[in-house]
Write an enzyme that holds these catalytic residues in place. Structure first.
Site, short mmCIF file in Angstrom:
data_model
loop_
_atom_site.label_atom_id
_atom_site.label_comp_id
_atom_site.label_asym_id
_atom_site.label_seq_id
_atom_site.Cartn_x
_atom_site.Cartn_y
_atom_site.Cartn_z
N ASP A 1 0.87 -1.18 0.00
CA ASP A 1 0.00 0.00 0.00
C ASP A 1 0.91 1.22 0.00
OD1 ASP A 1 -2.41 1.52 0.21
OD2 ASP A 1 -1.92 1.89 2.30
N SER A 2 0.30 2.36 -0.29
CA SER A 2 1.08 3.60 -0.25
C SER A 2 1.49 3.92 1.19
CB SER A 2 0.23 4.74 -0.80
OG SER A 2 -1.01 4.79 -0.10
N GLY B 1 -2.62 9.13 -3.96
CA GLY B 1 -3.89 9.53 -4.56
C GLY B 1 -3.93 10.90 -5.19
N CYS C 1 -3.63 -0.99 -2.21
CA CYS C 1 -3.90 0.43 -2.46
C CYS C 1 -4.90 0.58 -3.62
CB CYS C 1 -2.58 1.10 -2.82
SG CYS C 1 -2.73 2.85 -3.16
N ASN C 2 -6.01 1.23 -3.36
CA ASN C 2 -7.01 1.43 -4.41
C ASN C 2 -6.44 2.26 -5.55
OD1 ASN C 2 -10.14 0.81 -3.43
ND2 ASN C 2 -8.68 1.06 -1.77
N THR C 3 -5.63 3.26 -5.21
CA THR C 3 -5.06 4.15 -6.22
C THR C 3 -4.14 3.35 -7.15
OG1 THR C 3 -5.21 5.97 -4.66
CG2 THR C 3 -3.75 6.27 -6.55
N GLU D 1 -5.00 9.23 8.85
CA GLU D 1 -3.58 9.12 9.22
C GLU D 1 -3.33 9.80 10.58
OE1 GLU D 1 -0.69 8.08 7.28
OE2 GLU D 1 -1.98 7.14 5.78
N CYS E 1 -11.13 3.31 -0.96
CA CYS E 1 -9.81 3.75 -0.51
C CYS E 1 -9.52 2.98 0.77
CB CYS E 1 -9.83 5.26 -0.25
SG CYS E 1 -8.33 5.88 0.53
N THR E 2 -8.25 2.58 0.89
CA THR E 2 -7.86 1.78 2.06
C THR E 2 -8.25 2.40 3.40
OG1 THR E 2 -5.74 2.91 1.82
CG2 THR E 2 -5.85 0.63 1.06
N HIS E 3 -8.25 3.72 3.44
CA HIS E 3 -8.46 4.40 4.72
C HIS E 3 -9.93 4.51 5.13
CE1 HIS E 3 -4.39 5.47 3.81
NE2 HIS E 3 -4.26 6.22 4.90
N1 DGL Z 1 -3.88 3.78 -0.21
C1 DGL Z 1 -4.54 4.82 -0.94
C2 DGL Z 1 -5.79 4.25 -1.63
O1 DGL Z 1 -6.33 3.25 -1.24
C3 DGL Z 1 -4.94 5.97 -0.05
C4 DGL Z 1 -3.79 6.82 0.40
C5 DGL Z 1 -3.05 7.48 -0.74
O2 DGL Z 1 -3.57 8.43 -1.38
O3 DGL Z 1 -1.94 7.05 -0.98
O4 DGL Z 1 -6.22 4.82 -2.58
#
Ligand code: DGL
Length: 275
Positions: A11-12, A44, A74-76, A153, A185-187
């Site tokens: 993930d990011s 993102g 990571c969705n992005t 975060e 999004c993961t968060h």
């Molecule tokens: N992990 C990213 C996602 O799921 C969210 C955080 C980012 O922007 O890196 O899109």
């Protein structure tokens, strides 16, 4: 040998721990290595070229650890780089978009589906494409919610500022009469309570992490690559690209357990790294 190798997740940053948590819950005997590119989060807000470069560097690092499967938590990264990763990496690659899209279509009765995610995920149209592929008559409304990532975060899962921010982002979606909302999004699963309160009981919230974990299980089964010696205590290794302290502190809050092995590494590719 694949049955002896860990599952690799990247993930990011810290948010992919929501995916790791679900994989652990479904596959408690599997070994896992997790990479959070904490030095370069958020992805993102970046361009597709940069997101793809970062994703390839993360994948290259995990491949060197002899992983048997790559989970792009990571969705992005999944939205922008999944197909390119699938073409370049020699193990099965699983992203979070397709499982989330499938769950949304299954949950929706009216086929009016909302998607929220980072700017890059939403402008890629990846969720909309994945949903349409499953149900052509689905109508999709999407919104980027960039401030959700820093709020999570910061550990601000449910306070006045988070509620107000969510209200602003989600009010337009409420008017669209959706019955399902993908937390793309993961968060965002960490803001489920706040989002759920605003959207109301008539809207199902879809957490891609749960669906992705189920897909991981299916792919391990299909490939016959479940962990070989399940009596051996599973190992969890965490790698980050910035200082481990913050990841450890917030990660422990996410997972509700101690993160013993968090190591700082450098994944920037300075020369041609082959897989
Ligand atoms: N992990 C990213 C996602 O799921 C969210 C955080 C980012 O922007 O890196 O899109």
């Amino acid at each position: 040998m694949r049955g002896l190798s860990p599952i690799g997740i990247f993930d990011s940053g810290i948010g992919g721990l929501t995916v790791l948590k679900e994989i652990k819950r479904n596959l408690p005997e599997e070994d896992i290595v997790y990479l959070g590119d904490t030095a370069r989060v958020p992805y993102g807000i970046r361009s597709p070229e940069t997101i793809t470069r970062y994703s390839f560097e993360a994948a290259a690092f995990l491949m060197k650890l002899n992983i048997k499967m790559l989970v792009v938590a990571c969705n992005t990264s999944s939205a922008i780089s999944l197909n390119a990763l699938k073409r370049s990496v020699s193990v099965p690659v699983i992203g979070v978009i397709e499982p989330g899209a499938r769950a949304a279509v299954n949950a929706s009765k009216t086929r009016r589906i909302g998607v929220i995610g980072t700017e890059a995920t939403i402008s890629s149209g990846a969720y909309a494409r994945a949903i349409k592929k499953i149900s052509q008559r689905a109508e999709i409304v999407a919104a980027a919610c960039p401030l959700f990532v820093p709020l999570v975060e910061e550990g601000w899962f449910d306070n006045e500022i988070t509620r107000l921010t969510a209200e602003l982002y989600l009010s337009p979606l409420k008017k669209d009469n959706i019955d399902t909302l993908v937390l793309g999004c993961t968060h965002y699963p960490l803001l489920k309570d706040v989002i759920g309160n605003i959207m109301g009981d008539s809207v199902s919230l879809i957490d891609s992490a749960i669906e992705t974990a189920l897909q991981v299980k299916d792919v391990l089964k299909e490939g016959g690559i479940f962990k070989k010696y399940i009596s051996v205590t599973p190992s969890y290794e965490y790698y980050v690209t910035d200082s481990p302290e913050r990841f450890k502190r917030i990660g422990e809050m996410f997972l509700g357990e101690e993160l013993k092995q968090v190591k700082k590494i450098d994944i920037c590719r300075r020369e041609n790294n082959a897989y």
